[in-house]
Motif scaffolding. Structure first.
Motif, PDB file in Angstrom:
ATOM      1  N   VAL A  34       8.030 -43.252  13.444  1.00 25.51           N
ATOM      2  CA  VAL A  34       9.190 -43.717  12.691  1.00 25.51           C
ATOM      3  C   VAL A  34       9.215 -42.975  11.358  1.00 25.51           C
ATOM      4  O   VAL A  34       8.245 -43.023  10.591  1.00 25.51           O
ATOM      5  N   LEU A  35      10.324 -42.280  11.102  1.00 20.77           N
ATOM      6  CA  LEU A  35      10.472 -41.511   9.868  1.00 20.77           C
ATOM      7  C   LEU A  35      11.626 -42.092   9.058  1.00 20.77           C
ATOM      8  O   LEU A  35      12.777 -42.053   9.505  1.00 20.77           O
ATOM      9  N   PRO A  36      11.338 -42.656   7.872  1.00 22.94           N
ATOM     10  CA  PRO A  36      12.416 -43.226   7.057  1.00 22.94           C
ATOM     11  C   PRO A  36      13.141 -42.148   6.259  1.00 22.94           C
ATOM     12  O   PRO A  36      12.602 -41.053   6.022  1.00 22.94           O
ATOM     13  N   ALA A  37      14.362 -42.463   5.840  1.00 23.77           N
ATOM     14  CA  ALA A  37      15.113 -41.556   4.974  1.00 23.77           C
ATOM     15  C   ALA A  37      14.343 -41.334   3.676  1.00 23.77           C
ATOM     16  O   ALA A  37      13.653 -42.232   3.176  1.00 23.77           O
ATOM     17  N   ARG A  38      14.451 -40.135   3.150  1.00 21.78           N
ATOM     18  CA  ARG A  38      13.782 -39.822   1.888  1.00 21.78           C
ATOM     19  C   ARG A  38      14.550 -40.445   0.740  1.00 21.78           C
ATOM     20  O   ARG A  38      15.787 -40.453   0.713  1.00 21.78           O
ATOM     21  N   ASP A  39      13.823 -40.983  -0.225  1.00 22.90           N
ATOM     22  CA  ASP A  39      14.480 -41.517  -1.416  1.00 22.90           C
ATOM     23  C   ASP A  39      15.069 -40.364  -2.213  1.00 22.90           C
ATOM     24  O   ASP A  39      14.426 -39.315  -2.379  1.00 22.90           O
ATOM     25  N   PRO A  40      16.303 -40.520  -2.728  1.00 20.50           N
ATOM     26  CA  PRO A  40      16.902 -39.426  -3.497  1.00 20.50           C
ATOM     27  C   PRO A  40      16.113 -39.136  -4.759  1.00 20.50           C
ATOM     28  O   PRO A  40      15.517 -40.029  -5.365  1.00 20.50           O
ATOM     29  N   ALA A  41      16.075 -37.868  -5.112  1.00 19.97           N
ATOM     30  CA  ALA A  41      15.373 -37.471  -6.338  1.00 19.97           C
ATOM     31  C   ALA A  41      16.077 -38.070  -7.546  1.00 19.97           C
ATOM     32  O   ALA A  41      17.316 -38.123  -7.597  1.00 19.97           O
ATOM     33  N   PRO A  42      15.326 -38.533  -8.561  1.00 21.15           N
ATOM     34  CA  PRO A  42      15.972 -39.104  -9.749  1.00 21.15           C
ATOM     35  C   PRO A  42      16.750 -38.023 -10.493  1.00 21.15           C
ATOM     36  O   PRO A  42      16.362 -36.850 -10.490  1.00 21.15           O
ATOM     37  N   PRO A  43      17.869 -38.403 -11.112  1.00 20.49           N
ATOM     38  CA  PRO A  43      18.649 -37.404 -11.853  1.00 20.49           C
ATOM     39  C   PRO A  43      17.856 -36.881 -13.044  1.00 20.49           C
ATOM     40  O   PRO A  43      17.023 -37.588 -13.611  1.00 20.49           O
ATOM     41  N   PRO A  44      18.087 -35.629 -13.435  1.00 21.91           N
ATOM     42  CA  PRO A  44      17.359 -35.090 -14.587  1.00 21.91           C
ATOM     43  C   PRO A  44      17.726 -35.821 -15.863  1.00 21.91           C
ATOM     44  O   PRO A  44      18.856 -36.289 -16.028  1.00 21.91           O
ATOM     45  N   GLU A  45      16.757 -35.951 -16.742  1.00 20.50           N
ATOM     46  CA  GLU A  45      17.013 -36.623 -18.007  1.00 20.50           C
ATOM     47  C   GLU A  45      17.904 -35.739 -18.874  1.00 20.50           C
ATOM     48  O   GLU A  45      17.774 -34.507 -18.883  1.00 20.50           O
TER      49      GLU A  45
END
Length: 314
Positions: free
Chosen positions: A288-299
């Motif tokens: 089972v492979l879950p969706a990757r969490d989106p990368a946080p936006p750059p500061e």
């Protein structure tokens, strides 16, 4: 006489364990798998049911399968390719008719018995634009998509090299799965071959002595990378599969004989090792492979005095 085995409403890996235990009590009786009340099924549950049907065929007489009463569920069994695969395994009652139109299934249930079948699986995935799906729906990179195809090739090739019997592969995506509130890919690879204990016994049983059994064989292969091959470098596919699944934050579980071993991620509450299960031939692999969490936006850049954003001179 006929032994009726009720298929749980959710046909997945847990249901598979239950079905093995109940069908094993049939003895010489013919088995009827009553799936009329199934409301959900994933690739592992479907391929496992096919394995059960083949295993409990007695003197050429197949088990009976009653299909789900829900039209939507029965239609899904058709789209997943289960009905076509089950036709030669079960005496089917109330089987749904195939529906015309494009299927949204990632990889319908496919028989794997040779290296050519493995290549066919990969070709089917390419036709279904696996890279685009993994990228758009699960946030995987193109490199991850290529590695996914390699993973599937390796895990399917395991049937050819180790099982000494045909097996089945199926893959599908879901918006959520069990307690995972995100999109996932569920991969099932199931066979009725010699299993891990049978594959490793000749070369390695002696060194483990009285400890040798299904759980020990799984632990030796899964944790320590033990293989039946004497040539260095051969038989390392499982090690690579574990590494990739772990890097993606996924789960892999392998059931063989009377035991199951798993890499359990934080989002799952399964056990790393389960023993004393009802025995069943071959090996059954769940990934089972879950969706990757989106990368946080750059500061944003730090503001200079006066409220104007700063910058870096080059």
């Amino acid at each position: 006489m006929t032994r009726v085995v009720a298929v749980p409403p959710t046909l997945d890996s847990e249901a598979f364990d239950t079905l093995i235990a109940e069908a094993s009590q049939a003895g010489d009786q013919r088995v009827l798998f009553d799936a009329r009340h199934v409301r959900f099924a994933d690739p592992y549950g479907m391929t496992g049911l096919l394995a059960l049907g083949q295993h409990f065929t007695r003197d050429g007489v197949p088990p009976i399968l009653q299909f789900p009463q829900s039209p939507d569920v029965a239609g899904y069994f058709t789209r997943m390719g289960f009905v076509a695969a089950a036709d030669s395994i079960f005496e089917m009652h109330d089987a749904p008719r195939p529906r015309a139109g494009e299927s949204s299934v990632l990889l319908p249930i496919t028989v794997v018995g040779s290296s050519d079948d493995v290549h066919g699986v990969i070709e089917q995935l390419n036709e279904h634009r696996i890279g685009q799906l993994l990228s758009e729906q699960l946030g995987y990179s193109q490199a991850d998509a290529m590695a996914f195809s390699m993973l599937l090739s390796e895990v399917s090739q395991n049937i050819v090299e180790h099982a000494d019997a045909p097996g089945w592969v199926g893959i599908q995506t879901y918006r959520r799965w069990r307690r995972v509130d995100k999109r996932v890919v569920v991969i099932a690879v199931v066979d009725l071959g010699v299993g891990f204990r049978g594959s490793l016994e000749r070369e390695h049983a002696g060194r483990f002595g009285d400890r040798w059994g299904d759980a020990t064989a799984l632990e030796a292969a899964f944790i320590h990378g033990v293989t039946r091959f004497r040539d260095p470098g051969r038989g390392q596919g499982l090690k690579q599969i574990r590494r990739r699944v772990g890097r993606w934050g996924g789960k892999i579980a392998i059931r063989s004989g009377s035991a199951r071993i798993s890499d359990v991620p934080d989002w799952d509450d399964g056990e790393p090792m389960t023993t004393e299960l009802a025995s069943f031939p071959g090996a059954q692999i769940l990934i089972v492979l879950p969706a990757r969490d989106p990368a946080p936006p750059p500061e944003p850049p730090a503001a200079r005095p006066g409220g104007r954003p700063g910058y870096v001179r080059r």
